[in-house]
Motif scaffolding. Structure first.
Motif, PDB file in Angstrom:
ATOM      1  N   UNK A 260       0.842  -1.194   0.000  1.00 56.04           N
ATOM      2  CA  UNK A 260       0.000   0.000   0.000  1.00 56.04           C
ATOM      3  C   UNK A 260       0.877   1.244   0.000  1.00 56.04           C
ATOM      4  N   UNK A 261       0.259   2.398  -0.265  1.00 54.17           N
ATOM      5  CA  UNK A 261       1.023   3.640  -0.370  1.00 54.17           C
ATOM      6  C   UNK A 261       1.538   4.102   0.989  1.00 54.17           C
ATOM      7  N   UNK A 262       0.718   3.926   2.031  1.00 59.34           N
ATOM      8  CA  UNK A 262       1.088   4.406   3.369  1.00 59.34           C
ATOM      9  C   UNK A 262       1.002   3.255   4.367  1.00 59.34           C
ATOM     10  N   UNK A 263       1.798   3.383   5.399  1.00 59.58           N
ATOM     11  CA  UNK A 263       1.747   2.377   6.456  1.00 59.58           C
ATOM     12  C   UNK A 263       0.366   2.324   7.089  1.00 59.58           C
ATOM     13  N   UNK A 264      -0.263   3.496   7.216  1.00 61.31           N
ATOM     14  CA  UNK A 264      -1.562   3.571   7.890  1.00 61.31           C
ATOM     15  C   UNK A 264      -2.740   3.576   6.929  1.00 61.31           C
ATOM     16  N   UNK A 265      -2.548   3.174   5.674  1.00 60.97           N
ATOM     17  CA  UNK A 265      -3.655   3.126   4.717  1.00 60.97           C
ATOM     18  C   UNK A 265      -4.751   2.211   5.253  1.00 60.97           C
ATOM     19  N   UNK A 266      -5.989   2.692   5.340  1.00 61.80           N
ATOM     20  CA  UNK A 266      -7.064   1.858   5.890  1.00 61.80           C
ATOM     21  C   UNK A 266      -7.317   0.619   5.043  1.00 61.80           C
ATOM     22  N   UNK A 267      -7.657  -0.492   5.671  1.00 56.91           N
ATOM     23  CA  UNK A 267      -8.008  -1.700   4.911  1.00 56.91           C
ATOM     24  C   UNK A 267      -9.150  -1.416   3.943  1.00 56.91           C
ATOM     25  N   UNK A 268      -9.100  -2.012   2.767  1.00 55.60           N
ATOM     26  CA  UNK A 268     -10.142  -1.820   1.785  1.00 55.60           C
ATOM     27  C   UNK A 268      -9.918  -0.645   0.852  1.00 55.60           C
ATOM     28  N   UNK A 269      -8.873   0.164   1.115  1.00 56.46           N
ATOM     29  CA  UNK A 269      -8.575   1.277   0.214  1.00 56.46           C
ATOM     30  C   UNK A 269      -8.072   0.740  -1.123  1.00 56.46           C
ATOM     31  N   UNK A 270      -8.329   1.467  -2.240  1.00 58.26           N
ATOM     32  CA  UNK A 270      -7.844   1.001  -3.553  1.00 58.26           C
ATOM     33  C   UNK A 270      -6.332   0.828  -3.543  1.00 58.26           C
ATOM     34  N   UNK A 271      -5.871  -0.282  -4.089  1.00 57.13           N
ATOM     35  CA  UNK A 271      -4.435  -0.547  -4.139  1.00 57.13           C
ATOM     36  C   UNK A 271      -3.914  -0.197  -5.530  1.00 57.13           C
ATOM     37  N   UNK A 272      -2.829   0.547  -5.554  1.00 56.04           N
ATOM     38  CA  UNK A 272      -2.235   0.973  -6.802  1.00 56.04           C
ATOM     39  C   UNK A 272      -1.097   0.047  -7.191  1.00 56.04           C
ATOM     40  N   UNK A 273      -0.902  -0.108  -8.493  1.00 57.89           N
ATOM     41  CA  UNK A 273       0.172  -0.954  -9.015  1.00 57.89           C
ATOM     42  C   UNK A 273       0.924  -0.122 -10.055  1.00 57.89           C
ATOM     43  N   UNK A 274       1.736   0.816  -9.551  1.00 61.37           N
ATOM     44  CA  UNK A 274       2.489   1.703 -10.424  1.00 61.37           C
ATOM     45  C   UNK A 274       3.790   2.066  -9.717  1.00 61.37           C
ATOM     46  N   UNK A 275       4.699   2.711 -10.445  1.00 58.27           N
ATOM     47  CA  UNK A 275       5.995   2.993  -9.833  1.00 58.27           C
ATOM     48  C   UNK A 275       5.845   3.787  -8.544  1.00 58.27           C
ATOM     49  N   UNK A 276       5.116   4.887  -8.571  1.00 55.55           N
ATOM     50  CA  UNK A 276       5.077   5.786  -7.421  1.00 55.55           C
ATOM     51  C   UNK A 276       4.331   5.196  -6.229  1.00 55.55           C
ATOM     52  N   UNK A 277       3.393   4.314  -6.447  1.00 56.51           N
ATOM     53  CA  UNK A 277       2.665   3.655  -5.358  1.00 56.51           C
ATOM     54  C   UNK A 277       2.441   2.200  -5.745  1.00 56.51           C
ATOM     55  N   UNK A 278       3.153   1.296  -5.133  1.00 56.91           N
ATOM     56  CA  UNK A 278       2.899  -0.114  -5.412  1.00 56.91           C
ATOM     57  C   UNK A 278       4.136  -0.918  -5.736  1.00 56.91           C
ATOM     58  N   UNK A 279       3.909  -2.176  -6.071  1.00 62.00           N
ATOM     59  CA  UNK A 279       4.982  -3.153  -6.244  1.00 62.00           C
ATOM     60  C   UNK A 279       6.042  -2.764  -7.270  1.00 62.00           C
ATOM     61  N   UNK A 280       5.694  -2.184  -8.436  1.00 62.92           N
ATOM     62  CA  UNK A 280       6.752  -1.867  -9.400  1.00 62.92           C
ATOM     63  C   UNK A 280       7.849  -0.988  -8.815  1.00 62.92           C
ATOM     64  N   UNK A 281       7.466   0.030  -8.052  1.00 62.70           N
ATOM     65  CA  UNK A 281       8.459   0.902  -7.440  1.00 62.70           C
ATOM     66  C   UNK A 281       9.292   0.192  -6.395  1.00 62.70           C
TER      67      UNK A 281
END
Length: 398
Positions: A260-281
């Motif tokens: 997730x983008x933040x340590x405190x991102x609430x469960x169920x928030x949309x998950x991003x899959x891009x360099x700036x937020x997510x696994x690729x980065x």
């Protein structure tokens, strides 16, 4: 689900075509040079800002465009019809005004401020005066409260590392160590996550990003790259900290992983899959980790990137198909397995089609390093030669 499917699109069935990739690079370079004006620089794309007024910074402005053009020429990917050196230093004042930092006070932000511009000037003219200005910026930015790559001391940590690699001068190694030690002292422990991170005071709010631009893993990259400048005990502590935070924050689904983008991102928030937020980065920032402790996460993150498919936001590096493709190039270099290069090249062909479609739609290309076509041209070049150095993160002086 590990990613928001509506942010991605099916991969096109275009076969790898090196000639088409080279043609796309040259088309981007030619168009970028054609649209340059010494007075107004490059028009800003509607997807980057509401106004077509020029931008100036390394991230999405003229500094980044000049860097990309110069890099492509230095690497033999293209030849330029003009020299842009005289346009570099004049970017400082309007960029400060644009970013709300008027006057001559040090504005050390790497991607958004003076530091990226001065590094580009040093590449053009490696004078003592420019080096002194970079030094002033690094030192002034050391305790910046954002504690992230774009604005804060992790960005100038990277700048000090680039300067040390370029010059070999001890002062840059010392600035690198001083910044790293201060960042270590600013780490915070999360009882809930059982790991360390930083708090970023940014854009009027306090956050705990862990991503590859504003967050923990973006800072891990210059620490991994510059570990030889640290005392062995210091690197051992950083190594354990990085491994623990990255593993504790990973979210698995079968054999795939995302963050997730933040340590405190609430469960169920949309998950991003891009360099700036997510696994690729995460894959890009951690791919030079010096042992195999994170290899399972790197492979699973790249597999998740492949499963998600190209991004609908276009071919750019920060939040587009090209940036995600760098995860495959990293795994190709790390593992030597040709399937990762094939996947990177598949994303490249899809990105060429995205670039062409966007140019038709908007009547112009997107003149930006991190969010536009010159950055994607560098990705194409790396796909041709099997390179994996992410622009202005892994390399600055070609």
């Amino acid at each position: 689900m590990l990613f928001a499917a509506d942010r991605h699109e099916p991969l096109s069935e275009l076969s790898w075509d090196e000639e088409r990739a080279r043609d796309a690079i040259l088309r981007i370079v030619r168009d970028t040079e054609k649209r340059f004006s010494p007075e107004t620089l490059w028009p800003t794309h509607p997807m980057d800002a509401r106004s077509s007024a020029p931008q100036y910074a390394l991230y999405w402005g003229a500094c980044g465009v000049i860097w990309a053009l110069r890099y492509l020429q230095a690497e033999g990917a293209a030849f330029l019809s003009r020299n842009y050196d005289a346009s570099i230093l004049p970017l400082l004042a309007p960029n400060r005004a644009e970013m709300g930092q008027p006057g001559s006070a040090p504005f050390g932000a790497y991607l958004m401020g003076d530091t990226g511009i001065q590094l580009l000037q040093f590449w053009s003219d490696p004078s003592d005066r420019t080096a002194s200005e970079v030094s002033r910026l690094v030192q002034a930015n050391m305790d910046h409260p954002t504690r992230e790559l774009m604005w804060g001391s992790p960005g100038t940590l990277l700048a000090a590392l680039f300067m040390h690699r370029r010059t070999g001068e001890p002062r840059w190694a010392q600035m690198y160590r001083d910044t790293a030690r201060l960042l270590w002292s600013q780490l915070e422990w999360s009882e809930e996550a059982a790991c360390h991170c930083w708090t970023q005071d940014m854009y009027g709010q306090r956050s705990d990003y862990i991503d590859a631009v504003h967050g923990f893993v973006a800072t891990a990259l210059p620490l991994i790259q510059g570990r030889d400048l640290l005392e062995p005990a210091e690197w051992a502590s950083w190594r354990q900290c990085i491994e623990n935070t990255v593993r504790r924050t990973a979210e698995w689904e079968g054999k795939l992983v995302n963050w997730r983008a933040r340590l405190s991102t609430p469960p169920g928030s949309p998950k991003l899959m891009q360099y700036c937020h997510g696994a690729p980065g995460f894959v890009v920032c951690l791919a030079d980790f010096p042992d195999e402790a994170l290899d399972d996460l790197l492979v699973a993150g790249a597999e998740a990137t492949w499963a998600a498919g190209p991004l609908t936001k276009g071919s750019n590096l920060c939040h587009g198909t090209g940036g995600n493709g760098y995860a495959f190039l990293k795994l190709y270099r790390r593992t030597g397995r040709s399937e990762w290069l094939e996947r990177a090249r598949a994303f490249a062909m899809h990105g060429v089609a995205q670039t062409d479609a966007a140019a038709r739609r908007y009547g112009q290309m997107r003149y930006s390093l991190w969010t536009g076509d010159p950055g994607f041209a560098i990705y194409l070049w790396d796909c041709i030669r099997g390179g994996d150095r992410f622009p202005t993160m892994d390399i600055f002086f070609a």
